[in-house]
Design a protein around this motif. Structure first.
Motif, PDB file in Angstrom:
ATOM      1  N   ILE A  14       0.187 -10.301  16.255  1.00  0.00           N
ATOM      2  CA  ILE A  14      -0.101  -9.002  15.502  1.00  0.00           C
ATOM      3  C   ILE A  14       0.610  -8.954  14.322  1.00  0.00           C
ATOM      4  O   ILE A  14       1.879  -8.911  14.560  1.00  0.00           O
ATOM      5  N   ASP A  15       0.204  -8.993  13.059  1.00  0.00           N
ATOM      6  CA  ASP A  15       1.038  -8.580  11.987  1.00  0.00           C
ATOM      7  C   ASP A  15       0.834  -7.527  11.608  1.00  0.00           C
ATOM      8  O   ASP A  15      -0.190  -7.006  11.218  1.00  0.00           O
ATOM      9  N   LYS A  16       1.877  -6.460  11.986  1.00  0.00           N
ATOM     10  CA  LYS A  16       1.883  -5.166  11.413  1.00  0.00           C
ATOM     11  C   LYS A  16       2.624  -4.933  10.205  1.00  0.00           C
ATOM     12  O   LYS A  16       3.485  -5.395   9.687  1.00  0.00           O
ATOM     13  N   THR A  17       1.542  -4.767   8.874  1.00  0.00           N
ATOM     14  CA  THR A  17       2.069  -4.598   7.656  1.00  0.00           C
ATOM     15  C   THR A  17       2.382  -2.831   7.360  1.00  0.00           C
ATOM     16  O   THR A  17       1.340  -2.167   7.497  1.00  0.00           O
ATOM     17  N   ILE A  18       3.584  -2.691   6.869  1.00  0.00           N
ATOM     18  CA  ILE A  18       3.842  -1.190   6.417  1.00  0.00           C
ATOM     19  C   ILE A  18       4.221  -1.121   5.208  1.00  0.00           C
ATOM     20  O   ILE A  18       4.914  -1.918   4.411  1.00  0.00           O
ATOM     21  N   TYR A  19       3.339  -0.452   4.339  1.00  0.00           N
ATOM     22  CA  TYR A  19       3.601  -0.030   2.988  1.00  0.00           C
ATOM     23  C   TYR A  19       4.577   1.159   2.638  1.00  0.00           C
ATOM     24  O   TYR A  19       4.009   2.180   3.036  1.00  0.00           O
ATOM     25  N   VAL A  20       5.544   0.979   1.846  1.00  0.00           N
ATOM     26  CA  VAL A  20       6.211   2.147   1.484  1.00  0.00           C
ATOM     27  C   VAL A  20       6.261   2.107   0.005  1.00  0.00           C
ATOM     28  O   VAL A  20       6.236   0.941  -0.763  1.00  0.00           O
ATOM     29  N   ASP A  21       6.998   3.175  -0.449  1.00  0.00           N
ATOM     30  CA  ASP A  21       7.473   3.315  -2.072  1.00  0.00           C
ATOM     31  C   ASP A  21       8.668   3.398  -2.183  1.00  0.00           C
ATOM     32  O   ASP A  21       9.296   4.653  -1.913  1.00  0.00           O
TER      33      ASP A  21
END
Length: 320
Positions: A14-21
């Motif tokens: 399972i690829d868990k992608t977390i987008y941050v700034d």
């Protein structure tokens, strides 16, 4: 041509992608968006091809609650799951995307080790699938404890049943698998250098290495160069692929999309130049979208018209 294609996933995840700034190292970061999708090279290839309307099968090792989620999500995309069941859970990988600074950080777990019995069952399944699939795509890193010759062995099994074999791996597994004379390999430039312990500083050096691999018995050598496009030696013909700059939101699975485009071209008998153009467009479509957002053929083909395939050297042997 046989209708089905299949792709191997030895360690699906399972690829868990977390987008941050503006990711802060050693600090607190707040996620703008998170996504969880099935991952691994074979999973991505099988999913991409199914989304493009091909009859697609994913096989390999699967287990646990994560494995159930992976199969469920693949089936939603129309992928047939034909895995060997194992007694351990599938991995979860973390991908951190910093939108402000355009950085992409992967934390991939190693996964568990299949038993000797699991591997023997996989060989039997490979033989069964190769009888009804036109293409068998092998790729990804090997699970801990698995001998580097596995891709070589599976390639020989699949070829004996008349399937075309593609391999997307690196280092010793790729180096050994090349001896099985697969139909195609697709390392990126870093993987190519890591496999052979060499540095290729110019396009000519990359082409020379690709040509030497072709001459060793690999019909199609596809080397992706990220934003610089790709080099391909197909049937002794040399091609240079150029692409326009696109916004980058996701690098996970870009190489898998490149291979998917090539396999799509093979299956649809489009000719080598069109197959390569599909490779580049598929890859760019994935890179310029959030994870999981490219779900149909028209999206994968979005950049077809902007891809330029330049013939560097023509021997006349390229064919799909």
């Amino acid at each position: 041509m046989r209708e089905k294609v299949c792709a191997l996933a030895l360690s699906p995840a399972i690829d868990k992608t977390i987008y941050v700034d503006d990711f802060a190292l050693n600090g607190v970061n707040h996620a703008l968006k998170t996504l969880e999708v099935p991952g691994a090279k074979g999973v991505n290839v099988a999913k991409n091809l199914a989304r493009c309307g091909l009859d697609s099968v994913c096989f390999g090792f699967i287990g646990g609650k994560n494995g159930e989620f992976i199969c469920s999500e693949l089936q939603k995309d129309g992928v047939e799951c034909d895995f060997v069941k194992v007694d351990y859970d599938a991995r979860t990988n973390i991908k951190i995307v910093d939108l402000k600074n355009s950085t992409y950080t992967d934390v991939n777990l190693l996964g568990n080790s299949p038993t000797k019995e699991n591997i023997e069952m996989l060989k039997i399944k490979t033989k069964e699938l190769a009888k009804k699939c036109s293409v068998v795509a092998l790729g990804g890193s090997l699970p801990p404890g698995v001998d580097a010759s596995l891709y070589y062995e599976l390639a020989k099994i699949a070829k004996a049943e008349g399937a075309l074999v593609t391999i997307d791996s690196c280092k010793e597994p790729l180096k050994v698998a090349i001896k099985a004379n697969p139909f195609a390999i697709k390392p990126n430039i870093d993987e190519l250098e890591g496999t052979f312990g060499e540095k290729y500083n110019t396009t000519d050096e990359i082409i020379n290495k690709a040509m030497s691999i072709y001459e060793s018995g690999v019909s199609n050598v596809l080397i992706s160069l990220g934003s610089e496009g790709a080099v391909a030696v197909c049937g002794g013909d040399v091609f240079r692929l150029y692409t326009l700059d696109v916004p980058v939101y996701n690098t996970v699975g870009a190489g898998d999309a490149f291979l998917s485009g090539f396999i799509y071209g093979i299956q649809k008998e489009l000719g080598i130049v069109e197959a390569l153009r599909h490779s580049a467009s598929f890859s760019q479509a994935v890179v310029s979208s959030y994870a999981g957002d490219v779900t149909e053929l028209s999206q994968f083909k979005k950049y077809i018209d902007s891809v330029r395939v330049e013939s560097v050297y023509t021997k006349g042997g390229a064919r799909v």
